[in-house]
Scaffold this active site. Sequence first.
Site, short mmCIF file in Angstrom:
data_model
loop_
_atom_site.label_atom_id
_atom_site.label_comp_id
_atom_site.label_asym_id
_atom_site.label_seq_id
_atom_site.Cartn_x
_atom_site.Cartn_y
_atom_site.Cartn_z
N LYS A 1 0.83 -1.22 0.00
CA LYS A 1 0.00 0.00 0.00
C LYS A 1 0.86 1.27 0.00
O LYS A 1 0.61 2.19 -0.74
CB LYS A 1 -0.92 0.04 1.24
CG LYS A 1 -1.87 -1.13 1.35
CD LYS A 1 -2.90 -0.90 2.47
CE LYS A 1 -2.30 -0.78 3.87
NZ LYS A 1 -1.63 -2.01 4.35
N ARG B 1 -9.64 0.15 8.85
CA ARG B 1 -9.06 -1.14 9.22
C ARG B 1 -10.11 -2.05 9.86
O ARG B 1 -9.83 -3.21 10.14
CB ARG B 1 -7.94 -0.96 10.23
CG ARG B 1 -6.66 -0.33 9.68
CD ARG B 1 -5.80 -1.35 8.97
NE ARG B 1 -4.42 -1.45 9.39
CZ ARG B 1 -3.44 -0.62 9.11
NH1 ARG B 1 -3.67 0.49 8.46
NH2 ARG B 1 -2.21 -0.88 9.50
N ARG C 1 11.74 -4.98 4.61
CA ARG C 1 11.24 -3.63 4.33
C ARG C 1 12.06 -2.58 5.07
O ARG C 1 12.46 -2.77 6.21
CB ARG C 1 9.78 -3.52 4.77
CG ARG C 1 9.26 -2.08 4.74
CD ARG C 1 7.78 -2.02 4.64
NE ARG C 1 7.13 -2.21 5.92
CZ ARG C 1 5.81 -2.10 6.07
NH1 ARG C 1 5.04 -1.85 5.03
NH2 ARG C 1 5.27 -2.28 7.25
N ARG D 1 11.27 0.02 10.41
CA ARG D 1 10.21 0.49 11.30
C ARG D 1 10.22 -0.33 12.58
O ARG D 1 10.41 -1.54 12.53
CB ARG D 1 8.85 0.31 10.61
CG ARG D 1 8.28 1.58 10.07
CD ARG D 1 7.06 1.33 9.23
NE ARG D 1 5.97 0.67 9.94
CZ ARG D 1 4.75 0.50 9.44
NH1 ARG D 1 4.48 0.94 8.22
NH2 ARG D 1 3.82 -0.10 10.12
N ARG E 1 0.88 -8.41 14.19
CA ARG E 1 0.07 -7.55 13.30
C ARG E 1 -0.77 -8.38 12.35
O ARG E 1 -1.92 -8.07 12.08
CB ARG E 1 0.99 -6.60 12.53
CG ARG E 1 1.47 -5.46 13.41
CD ARG E 1 2.70 -4.81 12.85
NE ARG E 1 2.44 -3.97 11.71
CZ ARG E 1 3.41 -3.57 10.89
NH1 ARG E 1 4.65 -3.94 11.08
NH2 ARG E 1 3.12 -2.80 9.87
P1 AMP Z 1 0.52 1.20 8.95
O1 AMP Z 1 1.60 2.21 8.73
O2 AMP Z 1 -0.70 1.47 8.10
O3 AMP Z 1 1.00 -0.22 8.86
O4 AMP Z 1 0.04 1.40 10.46
C1 AMP Z 1 0.93 1.20 11.56
C2 AMP Z 1 0.15 0.88 12.82
O5 AMP Z 1 -0.69 1.99 13.16
C3 AMP Z 1 -0.80 -0.30 12.70
O6 AMP Z 1 -0.13 -1.54 12.96
C4 AMP Z 1 -1.82 0.02 13.79
O7 AMP Z 1 -1.29 -0.25 15.08
C5 AMP Z 1 -1.93 1.54 13.67
N1 AMP Z 1 -3.01 1.94 12.71
C6 AMP Z 1 -2.85 2.55 11.49
N2 AMP Z 1 -4.04 2.81 10.93
C7 AMP Z 1 -4.97 2.35 11.78
C8 AMP Z 1 -6.40 2.31 11.75
N3 AMP Z 1 -7.09 2.78 10.69
N4 AMP Z 1 -7.04 1.75 12.81
C9 AMP Z 1 -6.36 1.26 13.86
N5 AMP Z 1 -5.02 1.26 13.95
C10 AMP Z 1 -4.32 1.80 12.93
#
Ligand code: AMP
Length: 220
Positions: free
Chosen positions: A14, A89, A128, A161, A172
């Site tokens: 993404k 999500r 990554r 990260r 996750r």
């Molecule tokens: P990402 O960068 O999209 O992988 O997001 C990193 C982390 O942020 C995720 O593993 C969640 O802990 C949190 N997170 C991001 N977006 C959401 C969302 N829409 N709802 C809940 N948690 C989120």
Amino acid sequence: MTVVVLLGAPGAGKGTQAPILAEYLGVPVLASGDLLRAAVTARTPLGTTADRYMSRGQLVPDDTIVDIFLERLAADDAADGAVIDGFPRTVGQAVALDRALAKRGNRVDLALYIDVPEDLLVARMASRRICAANGHVYNIASNPPLEDSICDLDGSPLIQREDDSEATVRARMAQQIPPLNEVVEHYRTTGVLRPVDGLQPIELVTAALLAATDLELGRV
Ligand code: AMP
């Protein structure tokens, strides 16, 4: 207003595809993960709460993210629309997004789903890297920078990260894939879901996403 939701498991691609799609459509990327990471770095109350969940690979609760994210979507730079990466999500978030858009006479126009089998995601995320300055995404195995450990775009160092360690990645996957599948079903039901094979090389995934966008948004 054109609202495109980009769906996919962690590591599906993404963050790589969202900026390309956004540039094509002339709208910004709104990434909920970036918003949360910025809050963590700035040590705001939101960041302090979010960090407790993020560091364990859990989703932040809906009532912590929904209002903040919808407010971000209502900002001026997203007046013509957005490519949304990482939100919704959960089905609760998807319903909240539908309602907020409907109030303004809008809707999610397209939900693009980058589909990658679960067993391949953990390996992808181990390799990554993101750049320290802007979060540009690389993969040392499949999408390396031109110069070792340096971002091609802004010269900042590439880092892993914090939540990309193997234990957090597995958490996750376990926590986030079941609700993702429900969100995918939500958009299948509303008729805007377009799945794309995320196992292809990056350029072919991009081509498939842009082709689906042209077809669904009538840009051809
Ligand atoms: P990402 O960068 O999209 O992988 O997001 C990193 C982390 O942020 C995720 O593993 C969640 O802990 C949190 N997170 C991001 N977006 C959401 C969302 N829409 N709802 C809940 N948690 C989120």
